[in-house]
Design an enzyme around this catalytic site. Structure first.
Site, short mmCIF file in Angstrom:
data_model
loop_
_atom_site.label_atom_id
_atom_site.label_comp_id
_atom_site.label_asym_id
_atom_site.label_seq_id
_atom_site.Cartn_x
_atom_site.Cartn_y
_atom_site.Cartn_z
N ARG A 37 31.33 47.58 48.79
CA ARG A 37 30.34 47.32 49.84
C ARG A 37 29.19 48.32 49.81
O ARG A 37 28.16 48.11 50.45
CB ARG A 37 31.02 47.29 51.23
CG ARG A 37 31.60 48.60 51.66
CD ARG A 37 32.52 48.42 52.85
NE ARG A 37 31.87 48.73 54.11
CZ ARG A 37 32.52 48.90 55.27
NH1 ARG A 37 33.84 48.74 55.33
NH2 ARG A 37 31.87 49.19 56.37
N HIS B 93 27.21 51.86 55.53
CA HIS B 93 27.00 52.66 56.73
C HIS B 93 25.53 52.68 57.14
O HIS B 93 25.20 52.76 58.31
CB HIS B 93 27.51 54.08 56.52
CG HIS B 93 28.98 54.10 56.39
ND1 HIS B 93 29.81 53.83 57.44
CD2 HIS B 93 29.77 54.27 55.33
CE1 HIS B 93 31.06 53.85 57.02
NE2 HIS B 93 31.06 54.11 55.75
N GLU C 61 41.34 42.67 57.09
CA GLU C 61 40.32 43.14 56.15
C GLU C 61 40.78 42.94 54.71
O GLU C 61 40.02 43.11 53.77
CB GLU C 61 40.07 44.64 56.35
CG GLU C 61 39.74 45.00 57.77
CD GLU C 61 39.46 46.48 57.93
OE1 GLU C 61 38.29 46.85 57.97
OE2 GLU C 61 40.42 47.27 58.02
N ARG D 115 35.45 52.91 66.75
CA ARG D 115 35.79 53.55 65.47
C ARG D 115 36.14 55.01 65.76
O ARG D 115 35.27 55.87 65.77
CB ARG D 115 34.61 53.49 64.51
CG ARG D 115 34.29 52.11 63.95
CD ARG D 115 33.15 52.22 62.94
NE ARG D 115 33.01 51.03 62.13
CZ ARG D 115 32.09 50.07 62.33
NH1 ARG D 115 31.23 50.18 63.32
NH2 ARG D 115 32.03 49.02 61.53
N ARG E 19 40.38 51.31 67.73
CA ARG E 19 40.97 51.25 66.38
C ARG E 19 41.51 52.62 66.01
O ARG E 19 40.81 53.62 66.15
CB ARG E 19 39.92 50.81 65.36
CG ARG E 19 40.50 50.81 63.95
CD ARG E 19 39.54 50.28 62.94
NE ARG E 19 38.50 51.25 62.63
CZ ARG E 19 37.49 51.00 61.79
NH1 ARG E 19 37.40 49.81 61.21
NH2 ARG E 19 36.60 51.92 61.54
N ASN F 116 33.35 43.21 56.91
CA ASN F 116 32.73 44.11 55.93
C ASN F 116 33.70 44.38 54.78
O ASN F 116 33.36 44.25 53.61
CB ASN F 116 32.36 45.45 56.57
CG ASN F 116 31.52 45.29 57.82
OD1 ASN F 116 30.91 44.27 58.01
ND2 ASN F 116 31.50 46.31 58.66
N ASP F 117 34.92 44.79 55.15
CA ASP F 117 35.90 45.07 54.11
C ASP F 117 36.47 43.79 53.53
O ASP F 117 36.74 43.71 52.33
CB ASP F 117 37.02 45.97 54.65
CG ASP F 117 36.62 47.43 54.59
OD1 ASP F 117 36.13 47.86 53.53
OD2 ASP F 117 36.77 48.14 55.60
N CYS G 48 34.76 41.79 64.11
CA CYS G 48 34.07 43.03 64.47
C CYS G 48 33.29 43.60 63.28
O CYS G 48 32.78 44.70 63.35
CB CYS G 48 35.03 44.07 65.03
SG CYS G 48 36.33 44.51 63.87
C1 PEP Z 1 34.98 46.00 58.71
O1 PEP Z 1 35.50 46.36 57.65
O2 PEP Z 1 34.42 44.89 58.87
C2 PEP Z 1 34.96 46.91 59.87
C3 PEP Z 1 34.52 46.52 61.04
O3 PEP Z 1 35.41 48.18 59.65
P1 PEP Z 1 34.51 49.36 59.01
O4 PEP Z 1 33.12 48.80 58.83
O5 PEP Z 1 34.58 50.49 59.95
O6 PEP Z 1 35.22 49.59 57.72
MG MG Z 2 36.75 48.10 57.63
#
Ligand code: PEP
Ligand code: MG
Length: 545
Positions: free
Chosen positions: A440, A185, A406, A281, A317, A429-430, A477
């Protein structure tokens, strides 16, 4: 001066005084019983007054909404009912003062939560007051982001979304964390604010007192000093020239869209030239809530975010709660391994009503805002789950349903998943954290969460090929999309939309317009077949030079 090296996650250089984000204090113990209960009880009022005075002092120098918030919090600290209840817990139940404040404040918080509505929204403030008074009694620093009175560099173990919800971007020069990876974050927030950030700066918190700091978000270096250093903010939006038409030099269209979580983000995204929204989000609308916002409240909140995009495509989302984004009203209990637990769409299998109410609110917000809404679900593992979600979206009268990819299983069955929906969007990211079994948020594992890892790129290639076969769009994304060099590689892997924080939009848009698609396909092939992340990046760079 000491030098620390972490991972640069948001570009630019800045320097200035340090403000440390204090970590949560442990719950105060109920023992030992105070030797002199009356004297112990008498410590509570002065502690609460000291907290209130500091808040009133700050209220005197700020204006607008911040002033009102500080004054309300100060008044809560002096609430006579709260204070006398805490004093009685000391004298009647022989509790130490910090524990008595903890219990009295929690009793108030429960009463507010049960009252619901506007009162329930005050629960967070009561917790804030509770933590400040307890810290005062213990002579400790209150947890969370400190109240900034001058531009500063924030130094933290890591930042949670709730920590950063009230940050004043004008006062934050840069972010440095000991933990966290490129997709944490902290990284997402820093890019949204357009300020430099370095994560995984190991050992920095244990270092001798740090007064000033110089941060380089490109190289990942952090120089700390025991002396004040000159305050210097990073230059923003350095002269990037982009015509706003998303695509490659030979006219292959790739939408350049934005990740948003609030109305302010949406306005910044429009100013930056984003062609739409690739990821809204929605959980950020719920973060401070202690009970599920009703449909009307949700509808108004979503419409406010979507309105700047009237007539343009937006992807909303549905709620991504759980794991690092717990929501108190969902009361999901504790799980031994929450990142692998009931999160994202999984929450809604047990509580479909939460999803249906959210979809109703999104459909209403589509009408109110005039934006062209698509809806997608987070944390989908199978084609059956994707089909379940798509059915509910259509039943709510919404036109386009998609899912995020993800989870590696969804990437490996991308054909079947895409068959069930209208589009997919890769949450790199996930996806990276689950492919590498690497949290992460972990600074120690930041290298594995590098979006240039060939294993991740190969999965994106599989999804891109599936999109091509089925004639359906594949977006990205995750934070990978905000790296201008990697953006071209993703386009070369078959990705047709890139969604990122507003600050990255012009740089990615203009980088993508520099070469024809075939050059990106070649760069993608080289990167995907490289032996490691560093060589993948070098190979793409060399190919595109
Ligand atoms: C991701 O996981 O890449 C994503 C965009 O969702 P978040 O970062 O909100 O988990
Ligand atoms: Mg995610």
């Amino acid at each position: 001066m000491s030098l620390f090296t972490g991972v640069g996650v948001s570009s630019g250089r800045a320097s200035g005084p340090v403000a440390r984000v204090a970590e949560a204090l442990p719950e105060p113990a109920a023992t030992p019983a105070p030797a002199d209960a009356a004297a112990e009880a008498r410590r509570i009022r002065p502690a609460a007054e000291a907290v209130a005075n500091r808040l009133f002092e700050r209220a005197g120098v700020v204006g607008g909404e911040a002033k009102a918030v500080l004054e309300t919090t100060a008044a809560m600290a002096l609430d006579p009912a709260l204070l006398s209840q805490a004093e009685q817990l000391v004298t009647n139940n022989a509790l130490p003062a910090p524990r008595a404040v903890h219990e009295a404040a929690n009793g108030f918080a429960d009463a507010l939560r049960n009252a619901g509505g506007y009162l329930a929204e005050r629960v967070r403030d009561i917790h804030d007051v509770r933590d400040r008074v307890i810290a005062e009694l213990l002579g400790a620093t209150p947890p969370g982001v400190p109240d900034l009175d001058r531009p500063s560099v924030l130094l933290a173990r890591d930042l949670a979304p709730a920590d950063t919800a009230d940050l004043d971007p004008r006062l934050v020069l840069a972010l440095v964390t000991e933990e966290g990876g490129p997709t944490s974050h902290t990284a997402i927030l820093a890019r949204a604010l357009g300020i430099p950030a370095v994560v995984a700066a190991r050992g920095i918190l244990a270092a001798a007192p740090v007064v000033g700091v110089l941060v380089d978000g490109d190289t990942g270096s952090v120089e700390t000093s025991g002396e004040p250093v000159r305050t210097r903010a990073a230059e923003r939006g350095r002269g990037v020239d982009w015509n706003g038409a998303g695509g490659t030099a030979d006219g292959h269209a790739v939408s350049i869209v934005a990740n948003v979580g609030s109305a302010a983000d949406a306005r910044l995204a429009v100013e930056a030239g984003a062609q739409g929204v690739g990821l809204f989000r929605t959980e950020f609308c719920y973060l401070g809530a202690d009970e599920e916002p009703d449909v009307r409240t949700q509808r108004a909140a979503y419409a406010e975010v979507l309105s700047p995009f009237e007539g343009r495509p937006v992807v909303v989302r549905t709620l991504d709660a759980g794991a690092d984004k717990p929501l108190s009203f969902l009361d999901m209990g504790t799980e031994p391994n929450p990142a692998l637990g009931v999160r994202g769409l999984r929450v809604c299998f047990e509580r479909p009503g939460v999803l249906d109410r959210q979809l109703e609110a999104i459909a209403g917000a589509e009408q109110d805002s005039g934006a062209k809404v698509s809806v997608m679900a987070p944390m989908v593992a199978t084609a059956d789950e994707a089909a379940w979600f798509a059915d509910r979206v259509r039943a709510a009268g919404l036109g386009r349903a998609g899912v995020m990819i993800e989870v590696p299983a969804a990437a490996l069955t991308a054909d079947e998943v895409l068959d069930a929906v209208d589009f997919v969007s890769v949450g790199t990211n996930d996806l990276a954290q689950y492919v590498f079994a690497a949290d992460r948020m972990s600074g120690a594992l930041a290298g594995l969460n590098d979006p240039w890892q060939p294993a991740l790129l190969r999965l994106v290639a599989l999804i891109g090929q599936a999109g091509h076969r089925l004639g359906k769009p594949v977006g990205v994304c995750g934070e990978a999309a905000s790296d201008p060099l990697l953006a071209g590689v993703l386009a070369g892997l078959g990705v047709s939309s890139l969604s990122m924080g507003a600050a990255a939009v012009p740089a990615v848009g203009s980088a993508l317009a520099a070469h024809p698609l075939v050059a990106y396909q070649k760069a993608a092939e080289e990167a995907k077949n490289a032996p490691n992340a560093a060589r993948a990046r070098e190979a793409a760079f060399a190919t595109l030079q």
